[in-house]
Design a protein around this motif. Structure first.
Motif, PDB file in Angstrom:
ATOM      1  N   GLY A  13      33.812  38.347  44.614  1.00 26.58           N
ATOM      2  CA  GLY A  13      33.435  39.291  45.650  1.00 26.58           C
ATOM      3  C   GLY A  13      32.061  38.992  46.238  1.00 26.58           C
ATOM      4  O   GLY A  13      31.423  38.029  45.839  1.00 26.58           O
ATOM      5  N   HIS A  55      25.986  40.089  51.029  1.00 24.81           N
ATOM      6  CA  HIS A  55      27.326  39.577  50.761  1.00 24.81           C
ATOM      7  C   HIS A  55      27.309  38.240  50.030  1.00 24.81           C
ATOM      8  O   HIS A  55      28.353  37.671  49.757  1.00 24.81           O
ATOM      9  CB  HIS A  55      28.099  39.386  52.076  1.00 24.81           C
ATOM     10  CG  HIS A  55      28.535  40.673  52.697  1.00 24.81           C
ATOM     11  ND1 HIS A  55      28.224  41.014  53.989  1.00 24.81           N
ATOM     12  CD2 HIS A  55      29.255  41.698  52.206  1.00 24.81           C
ATOM     13  CE1 HIS A  55      28.741  42.208  54.253  1.00 24.81           C
ATOM     14  NE2 HIS A  55      29.372  42.636  53.196  1.00 24.81           N
TER      15      HIS A  55
ATOM     16  N   ALA B  65      24.197  43.419  44.782  1.00 26.00           N
ATOM     17  CA  ALA B  65      23.063  42.765  45.441  1.00 26.00           C
ATOM     18  C   ALA B  65      22.047  43.781  45.947  1.00 26.00           C
ATOM     19  O   ALA B  65      20.847  43.532  45.927  1.00 26.00           O
ATOM     20  CB  ALA B  65      23.562  41.893  46.590  1.00 26.00           C
ATOM     21  N   ASN B 105      33.833  43.884  42.310  1.00 26.85           N
ATOM     22  CA  ASN B 105      33.793  43.128  43.565  1.00 26.85           C
ATOM     23  C   ASN B 105      32.386  43.131  44.162  1.00 26.85           C
ATOM     24  O   ASN B 105      31.868  42.085  44.549  1.00 26.85           O
ATOM     25  CB  ASN B 105      34.791  43.726  44.555  1.00 26.85           C
ATOM     26  CG  ASN B 105      34.764  43.025  45.891  1.00 26.85           C
ATOM     27  OD1 ASN B 105      34.958  41.817  45.955  1.00 26.85           O
ATOM     28  ND2 ASN B 105      34.508  43.758  46.950  1.00 26.85           N
ATOM     29  N   ALA B 106      31.759  44.306  44.193  1.00 28.56           N
ATOM     30  CA  ALA B 106      30.409  44.403  44.767  1.00 28.56           C
ATOM     31  C   ALA B 106      29.394  43.597  43.962  1.00 28.56           C
ATOM     32  O   ALA B 106      28.369  43.174  44.483  1.00 28.56           O
ATOM     33  CB  ALA B 106      29.980  45.872  44.840  1.00 28.56           C
ATOM     34  N   MET B 108      29.849  40.648  42.650  1.00 27.09           N
ATOM     35  CA  MET B 108      30.205  39.219  42.700  1.00 27.09           C
ATOM     36  C   MET B 108      30.978  38.757  41.468  1.00 27.09           C
ATOM     37  O   MET B 108      30.761  37.646  40.958  1.00 27.09           O
ATOM     38  CB  MET B 108      28.979  38.336  42.931  1.00 27.09           C
ATOM     39  CG  MET B 108      28.395  38.488  44.326  1.00 27.09           C
ATOM     40  SD  MET B 108      27.138  37.256  44.744  1.00 27.09           S
ATOM     41  CE  MET B 108      28.154  35.895  45.355  1.00 27.09           C
ATOM     42  N   ARG B 109      31.870  39.617  40.977  1.00 29.30           N
ATOM     43  CA  ARG B 109      32.779  39.210  39.912  1.00 29.30           C
ATOM     44  C   ARG B 109      34.059  38.687  40.550  1.00 29.30           C
ATOM     45  O   ARG B 109      34.280  38.855  41.753  1.00 29.30           O
ATOM     46  CB  ARG B 109      33.103  40.409  39.011  1.00 29.30           C
ATOM     47  CG  ARG B 109      31.877  41.107  38.491  1.00 29.30           C
ATOM     48  CD  ARG B 109      31.160  40.336  37.438  1.00 29.30           C
ATOM     49  NE  ARG B 109      31.847  40.481  36.158  1.00 29.30           N
ATOM     50  CZ  ARG B 109      31.509  39.833  35.045  1.00 29.30           C
ATOM     51  NH1 ARG B 109      30.503  38.975  35.073  1.00 29.30           N
ATOM     52  NH2 ARG B 109      32.143  40.038  33.919  1.00 29.30           N
ATOM     53  N   THR B 116      42.591  43.013  50.780  1.00 28.96           N
ATOM     54  CA  THR B 116      41.255  42.470  51.033  1.00 28.96           C
ATOM     55  C   THR B 116      40.385  42.665  49.794  1.00 28.96           C
ATOM     56  O   THR B 116      40.794  43.336  48.839  1.00 28.96           O
ATOM     57  CB  THR B 116      40.584  43.206  52.219  1.00 28.96           C
ATOM     58  OG1 THR B 116      40.471  44.599  51.874  1.00 28.96           O
ATOM     59  CG2 THR B 116      41.394  43.062  53.492  1.00 28.96           C
ATOM     60  N   ALA B 117      39.200  42.108  49.836  1.00 27.87           N
ATOM     61  CA  ALA B 117      38.279  42.271  48.707  1.00 27.87           C
ATOM     62  C   ALA B 117      37.788  43.720  48.628  1.00 27.87           C
ATOM     63  O   ALA B 117      37.692  44.301  47.552  1.00 27.87           O
ATOM     64  CB  ALA B 117      37.109  41.306  48.848  1.00 27.87           C
ATOM     65  N   ALA B 214      24.778  49.563  55.667  1.00 25.44           N
ATOM     66  CA  ALA B 214      24.085  48.269  55.667  1.00 25.44           C
ATOM     67  C   ALA B 214      25.082  47.107  55.760  1.00 25.44           C
ATOM     68  O   ALA B 214      24.734  45.969  55.460  1.00 25.44           O
ATOM     69  CB  ALA B 214      23.191  48.110  54.442  1.00 25.44           C
ATOM     70  N   GLY B 215      26.305  47.405  56.185  1.00 30.29           N
ATOM     71  CA  GLY B 215      27.309  46.353  56.326  1.00 30.29           C
ATOM     72  C   GLY B 215      27.828  45.837  54.996  1.00 30.29           C
ATOM     73  O   GLY B 215      28.586  44.869  54.952  1.00 30.29           O
ATOM     74  N   LEU B 216      27.446  46.483  53.897  1.00 29.06           N
ATOM     75  CA  LEU B 216      27.843  45.995  52.573  1.00 29.06           C
ATOM     76  C   LEU B 216      29.149  46.631  52.102  1.00 29.06           C
ATOM     77  O   LEU B 216      29.460  47.760  52.461  1.00 29.06           O
ATOM     78  CB  LEU B 216      26.740  46.300  51.550  1.00 29.06           C
ATOM     79  CG  LEU B 216      25.380  45.695  51.858  1.00 29.06           C
ATOM     80  CD1 LEU B 216      24.365  46.131  50.809  1.00 29.06           C
ATOM     81  CD2 LEU B 216      25.472  44.183  51.906  1.00 29.06           C
ATOM     82  N   VAL B 217      29.884  45.917  51.252  1.00 29.50           N
ATOM     83  CA  VAL B 217      31.141  46.435  50.718  1.00 29.50           C
ATOM     84  C   VAL B 217      30.824  47.323  49.509  1.00 29.50           C
ATOM     85  O   VAL B 217      31.160  47.017  48.378  1.00 29.50           O
ATOM     86  CB  VAL B 217      32.093  45.281  50.325  1.00 29.50           C
ATOM     87  CG1 VAL B 217      33.494  45.817  50.064  1.00 29.50           C
ATOM     88  CG2 VAL B 217      32.153  44.252  51.432  1.00 29.50           C
ATOM     89  N   GLU B 269      33.685  48.021  61.019  1.00 29.43           N
ATOM     90  CA  GLU B 269      32.949  47.063  60.202  1.00 29.43           C
ATOM     91  C   GLU B 269      31.737  46.434  60.875  1.00 29.43           C
ATOM     92  O   GLU B 269      31.363  45.309  60.568  1.00 29.43           O
ATOM     93  CB  GLU B 269      33.900  45.952  59.704  1.00 29.43           C
ATOM     94  CG  GLU B 269      33.497  45.404  58.341  1.00 29.43           C
ATOM     95  CD  GLU B 269      34.431  44.314  57.838  1.00 29.43           C
ATOM     96  OE1 GLU B 269      35.570  44.247  58.294  1.00 29.43           O
ATOM     97  OE2 GLU B 269      33.983  43.551  56.982  1.00 29.43           O
TER      98      GLU B 269
END
Lengths: 220, 286
Positions: A13, A55, B65, B105-106, B108-109, B116-117, B214-217, B269
């Motif tokens: 992710g 991201h 992040a 997911n957020a 980075m796993r 979708t992610a 902030a455009g983040l998932v 988005e």
């Protein structure tokens, strides 16, 4: 659309477009260079530039350059790994107009004498499009085996390539031709349904008027 | 050649041939990709096992992040095992797994985009919980994943599964529809009820916008996985009871497409509207 683009891909992710797609962009650019990377200059545009930090877009592109796929756990450590391998990497902003919001320009210099500039965009999901190679317009996804031939803009080179593919029983899915100007350099992008054997590529590389042969077997 | 372009066609093919929906989806994949039945099955099994692994490897101590997302899955787990679980064991578990996957997911796993992610928590939450609590076999779960993938493919081809194109209804909404159909199948629903479970699920998600801070998932994406998963449970239950969507399943998908087109780009988005431009959002990254 492939069923495994709906359930899948397996990826690190957080974003299929900003992370997985970015890995694929780096991976394709690295393959197109055709030798290990010595130096990379990565320019980001639009949403890639604005939200790329959160991201992991920069890490993702570098991970791709190092040959990682979107499911590689080491993506988060790619900048450190690149540093350990002595690869010089710089980032900047791409000044483009009317490009897709998720666009990057990747300039690469290899350990030998090769260099390349690839402009690619991340279309959503983890699908990408390669928009330009060395400033010449292209339009391919990297999802199937792809052959890219740089040649002099002379009669006969398309036929040499297609005859070779026919001989190897490789079916052409799409084919695009571009040139910088009449009689100058031309680029042929051929997306195929089957993989192309190495010896056929080696043969093609030696044909007069063919400047460069790049091939990669597809992303997935 | 097995091809379907709508949920109705998928249902008709299954009924005409007297086979399960998942078999049509698998056959169509084989025809389109030149994969053998075994190769296709193995790839779907790989997706299911990757979901299972991602769930097992959840780490509640990780932060994203932005350093703002993480740990909520662990909180929910602690509450679920505290003996005061308001929603019941199964629903509690589904909610927990969905949030955990969204957080993984957020952070980075490794996850499975489905579709979708950002919406990766919905499908594994309901499927893994079902396998654990209903003593189902892995083969049955892979079949359910085919059902989900078939529904998702129809949505992707007739509307969208990208937040940037259709808003959140296209991501969590699609995931929820896929999960509802898969659950209905697992509970023995016929092809028609499977399609109606998906339709009911998507219908309730119509109009959902994509306005990530902030455009983040992260916000509101992670928690929304939990809502999408529970929405799938409600929809499957309705369909299994014989309740149908008054709007035909394919018309629901077409409505989602039209709504997505009518949504302003600020709510697709871009981080330029909705929650993303609230006063709290300005402080999110500080």
């Amino acid at each position: 659309m492939d069923l495994f683009d709906v359930v899948g891909p397996i990826m690190v992710g957080p974003s299929s477009s900003h992370t997985a797609g970015a890995v694929r962009m780096g991976y394709v650019a690295g393959c197109l260079l055709g030798e290990p990377v010595r130096k990379a200059e990565i320019l980001l545009y639009g949403s890639f530039y604005a939200t790329g930090e959160g991201h992991g877009t920069r890490k993702a592109i570098v991970a791709g350059l190092l040959g990682m796929k979107p499911d590689d756990y080491q993506i988060a450590e790619s900048l450190t790994l690149a540093d350990q391998r002595g690869i010089e990497i710089t980032f900047g902003v791409a000044r483009l107009e009317e490009a897709h919001p998720n666009t990057a320009i990747i300039r690469l210099w290899g350990v030998g004498d090769k260099s390349i500039e690839v402009q690619a965009s991340s279309l959503g999901g983890s699908r990408i499009n390669v928009d330009k190679i060395d400033g010449i317009d292209t339009n391919f996804t990297g999802e199937c085996p792809t052959l890219i031939v740089h040649n002099l803009d002379q009669p006969g080179h398309v036929s040499e390539v297609t005859s070779m593919l026919a001989h190897e029983s490789v079916n052409i899915a799409t084919m695009q031709l571009y040139r910088s100007a009449r009689g100058q350099k031309a680029v042929m992008v051929v997306e195929c349904d089957q993989e192309i054997p190495q010896e056929a590529l080696t043969w093609l590389n030696q044909v007069e008027g063919i400047l460069k042969v790049t091939y990669f077997a597809g992303i997935s | 050649m097995t091809v379907y372009h709508s949920l109705q066609e998928l249902q008709d093919l299954a009924e005409d041939r007297g086979v399960a929906v998942w078999e049509i989806v698998q056959q169509a994949d084989m025809d389109a990709s030149e994969r053998t039945a075994q190769q296709s099955y193995d790839k779907m099994l790989e997706m299911y096992r990757a979901m299972k692994e991602a769930d097992a490897k959840y780490d509640g101590s990780l932060l994203s992040a932005s350093k703002k997302a993480g740990g909520d899955g662990e909180k929910l787990h602690q509450y679920n095992v505290s003996g005061r679980n308001l929603c019941g064991d199964f629903v509690g578990k589904v909610m927990e797994k969905a949030i955990k996957m969204g957080e993984s997911n957020a952070c980075m796993r490794r996850i499975v985009a489905a579709p979708t992610a950002g919406s990766c928590g919905v499908l594994p939450a309901v499927l893994l919980s079902y396998e654990e609590d209903h003593d189902a076999g892995e083969e049955q779960m892979v079949q359910a994943l085919y059902v989900a993938a078939g529904i998702g493919k129809v949505i992707a081809e007739n509307a969208s599964i990208a937040g940037a194109a259709g808003g959140c209804q296209a991501e969590i909404g699609s995931a929820s529809a896929m999960a509802a159909g898969a659950l209905a199948f697992l509970q023995g629903a016929d092809a028609q009820a499977v399609m109606h479970a998906a339709a009911l699920s998507l219908k309730n998600m119509l109009g959902l916008v994509c306005d990530p801070v902030a455009g983040l998932v992260e916000v509101p994406c992670i928690k929304r996985n939990s809502y999408g998963a529970v929405n799938a449970l409600v929809s499957a239950q309705l369909a299994l009871a014989g309740i149908q969507s008054a709007i035909a399943p394919d018309d629901v998908i077409d409505s989602m497409r039209r709504i997505g087109n009518q949504l302003p780009c600020e709510l697709k988005e871009t981080g330029k509207g909705g929650l993303a431009t609230s006063e709290s959002a300005e402080h999110y990254l500080k």
